[in-house]
Design an enzyme around this catalytic site. Structure first.
Site, mmCIF file in Angstrom:
data_model
loop_
_atom_site.group_PDB
_atom_site.id
_atom_site.type_symbol
_atom_site.label_atom_id
_atom_site.label_comp_id
_atom_site.label_asym_id
_atom_site.label_seq_id
_atom_site.Cartn_x
_atom_site.Cartn_y
_atom_site.Cartn_z
ATOM 1 N N ASP A 17 0.879 -1.170 0.000
ATOM 2 C CA ASP A 17 0.000 0.000 0.000
ATOM 3 C C ASP A 17 0.915 1.217 0.000
ATOM 4 O OD1 ASP A 17 -1.688 2.119 0.543
ATOM 5 O OD2 ASP A 17 -2.359 1.366 2.498
ATOM 6 N N LYS A 79 2.437 11.435 -3.397
ATOM 7 C CA LYS A 79 1.494 10.673 -4.227
ATOM 8 C C LYS A 79 0.551 11.587 -5.005
ATOM 9 C CE LYS A 79 -1.826 6.895 -3.638
ATOM 10 N NZ LYS A 79 -2.263 5.908 -2.618
ATOM 11 N N GLU A 156 -7.042 0.287 -4.654
ATOM 12 C CA GLU A 156 -7.023 0.184 -3.190
ATOM 13 C C GLU A 156 -8.316 -0.372 -2.597
ATOM 14 O OE1 GLU A 156 -5.719 4.108 -2.128
ATOM 15 O OE2 GLU A 156 -3.733 3.708 -2.946
ATOM 16 N N ASP A 179 -12.942 4.452 1.597
ATOM 17 C CA ASP A 179 -11.530 4.624 1.973
ATOM 18 C C ASP A 179 -11.175 6.112 1.946
ATOM 19 O OD1 ASP A 179 -8.771 4.784 2.177
ATOM 20 O OD2 ASP A 179 -8.355 3.236 0.696
HETATM 21 MG MG MG Z 1 -4.625 4.563 1.839
#
Ligand code: MG
Ligand code: ADP
Length: 569
Positions: A17, A79, A156, A179
């Protein structure tokens, strides 16, 4: 050298992750996914990179701790920049987002090397479902730069659902994964039945997460300081970093406490005198500050249910993933919407990495006995720019013709037939976009290429068959063929990118290499060349699973897909 993904090999495979805020690495042991902790026992690692005064690279907690003291030597939340190709300045050096990500991944690889033994290692890396093609490519490149053979890029929320699915193989349930992390928000609905996990719809927001909540607080702090002292602390890079850190601390504490006080005697200076901040903050005040952002996430929840043609009542399980779901208001909004509490049994910080390890285990065979199977969807529509006939005789360029509709099950290959617009036209530009707007200018450009060599035809329009292949990694290949003479341009976008990226890859490799070398205190293994050799760009072809030629022939020129929206006929 080419690596056949189907062959039995002894390379270990891990799931990663790579988060905006925190990253984690996991593998399968005795049939279960398990986090690989850092040597000092941390199960998640802050996605922060620092280059200290000696040129030594530090990743994780140590780097995070220096965000305030050395903001210009530290990079966080990289990111959010993935896929932009915009270099970031760190300690006076310009590094690409994927290079900085590679440094984070190298750190994780160190944990895995210690646990599983050094050497070649494969990885499944997760990305937000909403990541674009470029962002996925950049992520894959980061993995390769860090020395992993990147087997698969998966979404994800799908990973989180996989972690759940492995524990509930016999259930029949609709599972909603919400999420909310530091920088991105993703929501997906899946159906689990007989061990098959089918993602039905997926949506989200690439630029929404806990970071935004922190900045809302920083703005509030700054407004207070402007009102009281006439000084905007955000203009001072160190003060800004200090307030950001304080904001996050306050935010986190408000998940457990009703009020939190802030007492910072020195935030910045004005006229050589220290200026501080002293306020109390209640949970309600904080919730009001971020309410519109949380409402946006609920909009996405409604959208994903509509896309999956489900109602709130059809959802059997709700998985809350990501650190920001610890915010009490998130839980109460979800509870109010679904009329039930979310599951809390999977650690929201670890679910995605564990799920990536499950995918890794399915790939390696370590979990094949479980019978778990997963299918995923394309989270956005993909297509090309065409001319649209307007009222009267006018035509307007830049209309979006969808070839792969949003939420198509992947891998998917689809083709459409188009026509030349002008008499005697011998070339067409294929402009590729993803998005949901009917006009391409509001969508995201993925690239373009020129199909030449179309027979010159003054009498009638020439047919062009355009084929899109979207693979399990969420990466797109496009080809266009002139139907009457078979003249074809295939993978032009991809090839062009590949050539570019091969050169760029070498440059990146050298940059990271020189960084490591200028780092006297870095561990032996970091200086070892091994980590570079694992990434063989030639592997690309094999890596693109689900894109072999058989696949292609099956679905090519499928009549149902052909003939729709022609341009200029
Ligand atoms: Mg995450
Ligand atoms: P990412 O997936 O972006 O790496 P994470 O899932 O690790 O993010 O979540 C990180 C975010 O969660 C950060 O913005 C952090 O401030 C926030 N967070 C962590 N713990 C809490 C908490 N107890 N209350 C509120 N927010 C939290």
């Amino acid at each position: 050298m080419s690596f056949d993904a189907g062959e039995n090999t002894f390379r270990p495979i891990v799931g990663i992750d790579l988060g905006t805020t925190n990253s984690a690495i996991a593998h399968i042991r005795d049939g279960r996914p398990e986090i690989i902790p850092s040597p000092r026992g941390d199960r998640i690692t802050p996605s922060v990179v620092m280059i200290d005064l000696d040129g030594k690279v530090a990743v994780g907690e140590e780097a995070r701790a220096s965000l305030v003291a050395m903001p210009d030597r530290t990079v966080a939340a990289v990111k959010r920049k993935m896929g932009t190709g915009e270099p970031l300045s760190i300690a006076g050096q310009a590094l690409l987002p994927e290079e900085i990500s590679a440094l984070i991944l190298k750190e994780l690889k160190r944990y895995a090397d210690a646990a599983l033994g050094e050497g070649e290692m494969e990885a499944v890396i997760t990305v937000p479902a909403y990541f674009t093609d470029e962002q996925r490519r950049a992520t894959k490149r980061a993995g390769e730069l860090a020395g992993f053979a990147v087997e698969r890029i998966i979404n994800e929320p799908t990973a989180a659902a996989l972690a759940y699915g492995l524990e509930h193989l016999d259930d029949h349930a609709h599972v909603l994964v919400y999420d909310l992390g530091g920088g991105t928000f993703d929501v997906s609905v899946c159906e689990l039945m007989g061990g098959v996990l089918e993602v039905q719809a997926s949506t989200g927001n690439r630029q929404l997460g806990g970071e935004d909540f922190d900045w809302r607080l920083v703005d509030m702090f700054a407004d207070r300081m402007i009102a009281e002292h006439g000084v905007d602390p955000r203009l001072d890079i160190r003060a800004r970093a200090l307030l950001k850190e304080e904001a996050e601390r306050v935010k986190k504490r408000l998940s457990a406490e009703a009020t939190v006080s802030v007492s910072l005697p020195l935030v910045t200076v004005k006229d050589n005198r220290p200026v501080g901040l002293h306020i109390a903050m209640s949970r309600e005040e904080f919730e009001t500050l971020i309410d519109d952002l949380l409402e946006e996430t609920m909009e996405s929840v409604r959208k994903v249910l509509a896309d999956a043609r489900l109602t709130a009542g059809d959802v059997d399980e709700i998985l809350l993933v990501g650190g920001s779901t610890r915010i009490v208001r998130v839980q109460s909004l979800m509870q109010a919407f679904f009329g039930r509490a979310a599951r809390m049994d999977i650690n929201p910080d670890e679910a995605v990495a564990l799920g990536a390890a499950v995918q890794a285990g399915l790939k390696s065979g370590a979990l094949s006995a479980s019978g778990l199977v997963v299918t995923d969807v394309a989270p956005f529509s993909m297509g090309i720019a065409v001319l649209r006939h307007m009222s009267g005789r006018s035509v307007k360029p830049g209309a979006f013709s969808v070839i792969i509709p949003r939420n198509s099950t992947i891998p998917v290959t689809k083709s459409e037939r188009y026509y030349t617009a002008l008499p005697g036209q011998t070339q067409v530009a294929i402009e590729i976009y993803q998005g949901e707007n009917e006009w391409v200018k509001y969508n995201h450009s993925l690239g373009e290429f020129l199909l030449e060599g179309i027979p010159e035809n003054q009498e009638e329009a020439e047919a062009i068959q355009v084929q899109f292949r979207y693979n399990l990694n969420g990466i797109l290949d496009v080809s266009a063929t002139s139907v009457s003479n078979g003249q074809s341009m295939r993978l032009i976008v991809q090839d062009a990118l590949k050539r570019d990226s091969q050169e760029a890859f070498e440059e990146s490799r050298q940059r990271i290499d020189s960084l490591s070398q200028s780092a006297p205190a870095v561990d032996e293994e970091d200086l070892d060349d091994d980590w570079l050799e694992g990434s063989d760009l030639d592997d690309d072809e094999d890596w693109e699973e689900g894109l072999d030629d058989e696949d292609l022939e099956d679905s090519e020129l499928d009549d149902e897909d052909v003939g729709g929206s022609g341009s200029g006929r």
